[in-house]
Design an enzyme around this catalytic site. Sequence first.
Site, PDB file in Angstrom:
ATOM      1  N   THR A  58      27.517  55.237  34.059  1.00 54.12           N
ATOM      2  CA  THR A  58      26.324  55.062  33.221  1.00 54.12           C
ATOM      3  C   THR A  58      25.058  55.565  33.917  1.00 54.12           C
ATOM      4  O   THR A  58      25.004  55.609  35.153  1.00 54.12           O
ATOM      5  CB  THR A  58      26.159  53.554  32.897  1.00 54.12           C
ATOM      6  OG1 THR A  58      24.859  53.306  32.397  1.00 54.12           O
ATOM      7  CG2 THR A  58      26.348  52.683  34.140  1.00 54.12           C
ATOM      8  N   ASP A  59      24.056  55.897  33.119  1.00 56.69           N
ATOM      9  CA  ASP A  59      22.754  56.274  33.695  1.00 56.69           C
ATOM     10  C   ASP A  59      22.054  55.076  34.346  1.00 56.69           C
ATOM     11  O   ASP A  59      21.110  55.246  35.117  1.00 56.69           O
ATOM     12  CB  ASP A  59      21.838  56.910  32.632  1.00 56.69           C
ATOM     13  CG  ASP A  59      21.561  56.034  31.416  1.00 56.69           C
ATOM     14  OD1 ASP A  59      22.071  54.892  31.352  1.00 56.69           O
ATOM     15  OD2 ASP A  59      20.821  56.495  30.516  1.00 56.69           O
ATOM     16  N   GLU A  60      22.521  53.847  34.028  1.00 58.22           N
ATOM     17  CA  GLU A  60      21.819  52.662  34.527  1.00 58.22           C
ATOM     18  C   GLU A  60      21.903  52.535  36.046  1.00 58.22           C
ATOM     19  O   GLU A  60      21.119  51.807  36.652  1.00 58.22           O
ATOM     20  CB  GLU A  60      22.349  51.400  33.829  1.00 58.22           C
ATOM     21  CG  GLU A  60      22.284  51.549  32.330  1.00 58.22           C
ATOM     22  CD  GLU A  60      22.397  50.250  31.551  1.00 58.22           C
ATOM     23  OE1 GLU A  60      22.148  49.177  32.110  1.00 58.22           O
ATOM     24  OE2 GLU A  60      22.723  50.347  30.357  1.00 58.22           O
ATOM     25  N   TYR A  66      25.294  44.297  36.143  1.00 53.40           N
ATOM     26  CA  TYR A  66      26.129  45.323  35.498  1.00 53.40           C
ATOM     27  C   TYR A  66      25.952  46.667  36.200  1.00 53.40           C
ATOM     28  O   TYR A  66      26.937  47.275  36.635  1.00 53.40           O
ATOM     29  CB  TYR A  66      25.753  45.453  34.008  1.00 53.40           C
ATOM     30  CG  TYR A  66      26.277  46.739  33.379  1.00 53.40           C
ATOM     31  CD1 TYR A  66      27.642  46.967  33.241  1.00 53.40           C
ATOM     32  CD2 TYR A  66      25.394  47.731  32.939  1.00 53.40           C
ATOM     33  CE1 TYR A  66      28.120  48.157  32.680  1.00 53.40           C
ATOM     34  CE2 TYR A  66      25.861  48.911  32.380  1.00 53.40           C
ATOM     35  CZ  TYR A  66      27.225  49.123  32.248  1.00 53.40           C
ATOM     36  OH  TYR A  66      27.693  50.299  31.706  1.00 53.40           O
ATOM     37  N   LYS A  80      28.618  48.928  38.456  1.00 50.58           N
ATOM     38  CA  LYS A  80      29.010  50.305  38.120  1.00 50.58           C
ATOM     39  C   LYS A  80      28.671  51.235  39.289  1.00 50.58           C
ATOM     40  O   LYS A  80      29.444  52.135  39.629  1.00 50.58           O
ATOM     41  CB  LYS A  80      28.297  50.781  36.845  1.00 50.58           C
ATOM     42  CG  LYS A  80      28.735  50.091  35.568  1.00 50.58           C
ATOM     43  CD  LYS A  80      30.189  50.334  35.190  1.00 50.58           C
ATOM     44  CE  LYS A  80      30.470  51.756  34.764  1.00 50.58           C
ATOM     45  NZ  LYS A  80      31.889  51.902  34.290  1.00 50.58           N
TER      46      LYS A  80
HETATM   47  P1  NAD Z   1      33.210  47.967  25.818  1.00 56.29           P
HETATM   48  O1  NAD Z   1      32.719  46.707  26.422  1.00 56.29           O
HETATM   49  O2  NAD Z   1      33.045  48.191  24.350  1.00 56.29           O
HETATM   50  O3  NAD Z   1      34.774  48.135  26.117  1.00 56.29           O
HETATM   51  C1  NAD Z   1      35.342  47.854  27.360  1.00 56.29           C
HETATM   52  C2  NAD Z   1      36.860  47.811  27.196  1.00 56.29           C
HETATM   53  O4  NAD Z   1      37.441  47.568  28.486  1.00 56.29           O
HETATM   54  C3  NAD Z   1      37.350  46.702  26.271  1.00 56.29           C
HETATM   55  O5  NAD Z   1      38.337  47.215  25.391  1.00 56.29           O
HETATM   56  C4  NAD Z   1      37.957  45.678  27.223  1.00 56.29           C
HETATM   57  O6  NAD Z   1      39.014  44.913  26.650  1.00 56.29           O
HETATM   58  C5  NAD Z   1      38.456  46.583  28.333  1.00 56.29           C
HETATM   59  N1  NAD Z   1      38.614  45.874  29.608  1.00 56.29           N
HETATM   60  C6  NAD Z   1      37.722  45.033  30.205  1.00 56.29           C
HETATM   61  N2  NAD Z   1      38.224  44.546  31.337  1.00 56.29           N
HETATM   62  C7  NAD Z   1      39.462  45.118  31.496  1.00 56.29           C
HETATM   63  C8  NAD Z   1      40.468  45.011  32.493  1.00 56.29           C
HETATM   64  N3  NAD Z   1      40.285  44.232  33.567  1.00 56.29           N
HETATM   65  N4  NAD Z   1      41.618  45.717  32.326  1.00 56.29           N
HETATM   66  C9  NAD Z   1      41.797  46.495  31.229  1.00 56.29           C
HETATM   67  N5  NAD Z   1      40.870  46.625  30.265  1.00 56.29           N
HETATM   68  C10 NAD Z   1      39.712  45.947  30.390  1.00 56.29           C
HETATM   69  O7  NAD Z   1      32.526  49.116  26.659  1.00 56.29           O
HETATM   70  P2  NAD Z   1      32.009  50.558  26.192  1.00 56.29           P
HETATM   71  O8  NAD Z   1      30.631  50.441  25.678  1.00 56.29           O
HETATM   72  O9  NAD Z   1      33.047  51.203  25.369  1.00 56.29           O
HETATM   73  O10 NAD Z   1      31.906  51.289  27.620  1.00 56.29           O
HETATM   74  C11 NAD Z   1      33.040  51.933  28.174  1.00 56.29           C
HETATM   75  C12 NAD Z   1      32.671  52.512  29.510  1.00 56.29           C
HETATM   76  O11 NAD Z   1      31.598  53.436  29.375  1.00 56.29           O
HETATM   77  C13 NAD Z   1      32.213  51.453  30.521  1.00 56.29           C
HETATM   78  O12 NAD Z   1      32.755  51.778  31.781  1.00 56.29           O
HETATM   79  C14 NAD Z   1      30.702  51.595  30.523  1.00 56.29           C
HETATM   80  O13 NAD Z   1      30.166  51.249  31.777  1.00 56.29           O
HETATM   81  C15 NAD Z   1      30.539  53.066  30.245  1.00 56.29           C
HETATM   82  N6  NAD Z   1      29.291  53.449  29.557  1.00 56.29           N
HETATM   83  C16 NAD Z   1      28.929  52.820  28.397  1.00 56.29           C
HETATM   84  C17 NAD Z   1      27.772  53.219  27.743  1.00 56.29           C
HETATM   85  C18 NAD Z   1      27.341  52.581  26.438  1.00 56.29           C
HETATM   86  O14 NAD Z   1      26.266  52.882  25.932  1.00 56.29           O
HETATM   87  N7  NAD Z   1      28.151  51.732  25.832  1.00 56.29           N
HETATM   88  C19 NAD Z   1      26.983  54.247  28.268  1.00 56.29           C
HETATM   89  C20 NAD Z   1      27.396  54.874  29.459  1.00 56.29           C
HETATM   90  C21 NAD Z   1      28.561  54.463  30.084  1.00 56.29           C
HETATM   91  P1  TYD Z   2      21.653  47.357  24.973  1.00 56.08           P
HETATM   92  O1  TYD Z   2      22.204  47.829  23.667  1.00 56.08           O
HETATM   93  O2  TYD Z   2      22.067  46.010  25.475  1.00 56.08           O
HETATM   94  O3  TYD Z   2      21.960  48.495  26.044  1.00 56.08           O
HETATM   95  P2  TYD Z   2      21.434  48.645  27.583  1.00 56.08           P
HETATM   96  O4  TYD Z   2      20.830  47.375  28.024  1.00 56.08           O
HETATM   97  O5  TYD Z   2      22.702  48.950  28.286  1.00 56.08           O
HETATM   98  O6  TYD Z   2      20.468  49.774  27.559  1.00 56.08           O
HETATM   99  O7  TYD Z   2      20.079  47.346  24.876  1.00 56.08           O
HETATM  100  C1  TYD Z   2      19.359  48.525  24.557  1.00 56.08           C
HETATM  101  C2  TYD Z   2      17.890  48.193  24.658  1.00 56.08           C
HETATM  102  O8  TYD Z   2      17.574  47.257  23.614  1.00 56.08           O
HETATM  103  C3  TYD Z   2      17.518  47.520  25.955  1.00 56.08           C
HETATM  104  O9  TYD Z   2      16.228  47.978  26.359  1.00 56.08           O
HETATM  105  C4  TYD Z   2      17.473  46.039  25.611  1.00 56.08           C
HETATM  106  C5  TYD Z   2      17.032  46.046  24.168  1.00 56.08           C
HETATM  107  N1  TYD Z   2      17.547  44.925  23.331  1.00 56.08           N
HETATM  108  C6  TYD Z   2      16.673  44.182  22.548  1.00 56.08           C
HETATM  109  O10 TYD Z   2      15.455  44.440  22.523  1.00 56.08           O
HETATM  110  N2  TYD Z   2      17.185  43.157  21.802  1.00 56.08           N
HETATM  111  C7  TYD Z   2      18.514  42.831  21.820  1.00 56.08           C
HETATM  112  O11 TYD Z   2      18.924  41.847  21.147  1.00 56.08           O
HETATM  113  C8  TYD Z   2      19.407  43.618  22.618  1.00 56.08           C
HETATM  114  C9  TYD Z   2      20.873  43.313  22.665  1.00 56.08           C
HETATM  115  C10 TYD Z   2      18.878  44.670  23.355  1.00 56.08           C
END
Ligand code: NAD
Ligand code: TYD
Length: 353
Positions: free
Chosen positions: A131-133, A157, A161
């Site tokens: 992630t960019d975070e 988090y 990562k």
């Molecule tokens: P999500 O929370 O929707 O899904 C995570 C999945 O991992 C779930 O299906 C969960 O059951 C599975 N999981 C958790 N623990 C596990 C374990 N111990 N063994 C096997 N499976 C397990 O997450 P997401 O939003 O789909 O993100 C997926 C990946 O992409 C993550 O690594 C996250 O850090 C990265 N990412 C997410 C975003 C975003 O905006 N959502 C952006 C950049 C990177």
């Molecule tokens: P989120 O979807 O949790 O992603 P991330 O924290 O990984 O960027 O949140 C996106 C942005 O929205 C973040 O700045 C937090 C804000 N946010 C709210 O303002 N209200 C909410 O209820 C949630 C879940 C997030």
Amino acid sequence: MRRLLVTGGAGFIGSNFVRYWIKQHPEDRVINLDVLTYAGNLESLTDIEAAPGYRFVHGDITDRQFVRRLMEDEQIDTVVNFAAESHVDRSILGPDAFITTNILGTFSLLEAARAVWGDFDSTQCFLHVSTDEVYGSLKADEPAFDEQHAYAPNSPYSASKASSDHLVRAYHHTYGMPVLTTNCSNNYGPYQFPEKLIPLTILNALEGKPIPVYGDGKNIRDWLYVDDHCGGIEAVLQGGIPGEVYNIGGINEWYNIDIVNLICERLDEHRPGADSYKAQITYVTDRPGHDRRYAIDAGRMQSELGWSPQHDFQSGIERTIQWYLDHRDWCDRVRSGEYRDYYVRQYGESENS
Ligand code: NAD
Ligand code: TYD
């Protein structure tokens, strides 16, 4: 033909990736390993569960022996690691699972791959989805994160990562493992668990609940449609240089409050009520340590791998809103008892208030 182990393939991005990959590469074997936490839902995969070459395996990435046997049995040559605890607010309320899954889980996968692959060859690849975070927070006038940006994670988090990214890097430098790391900006699209900003806003609006906006609503995120992330990972798997990092992003920065207002305006069109949904917007206490701005410089993806986002935000958000309008049953089912408990802890009120 590849033989992929996709971890976390029942989550938001993982399920979109599994669907994407099966469509683009129907000849490949795709093993989806997922432990099915609250965020993992097999219902997100019903349309492809019978696809030839696809298999779901219920299991935990932290179980090294199990992963090792699975990789051997399935002769896996490509690992794509999505499995993680992914929600910042949950990591603040309880970081343990983030340390276990994100750090120890990635370590376990790396060790399993090292044991199974032995002397590495050019057919193998361990792609770690990050992630960019991990780069921390940008000031308003700072340039977007490129691959050289220093790590400065600010939440449990992002720290977990970042830690996993370092382990992946170390396995390349120390053992020569063919690894790739992608650091992506915020994703949006179908099948995102409704605890994240965009689906939470859509559902709370439709359900007549307060729409929580943290702090002043002026935090900035760089939003990418999930299919574009999947295409980016595909480009990296096909053309990335082992050991290298690729930043994937939407080139699409938005203030949170502007996204919330946009969603309300679109819903006012789709499902008009007596009042605008904007009346439900509620400013709430800010997230502790809330990063102000994220933005990705995706220049390397564009110049070296020819990738760029295919979905503009207006059409992507429209598709997303329409998907949530059409899949209220999916939303109801994934919001289990566990989610309701979390909601009360996070927002201090019952989901029905
Ligand atoms: P999500 O929370 O929707 O899904 C995570 C999945 O991992 C779930 O299906 C969960 O059951 C599975 N999981 C958790 N623990 C596990 C374990 N111990 N063994 C096997 N499976 C397990 O997450 P997401 O939003 O789909 O993100 C997926 C990946 O992409 C993550 O690594 C996250 O850090 C990265 N990412 C997410 C975003 C975003 O905006 N959502 C952006 C950049 C990177
Ligand atoms: P989120 O979807 O949790 O992603 P991330 O924290 O990984 O960027 O949140 C996106 C942005 O929205 C973040 O700045 C937090 C804000 N946010 C709210 O303002 N209200 C909410 O209820 C949630 C879940 C997030």
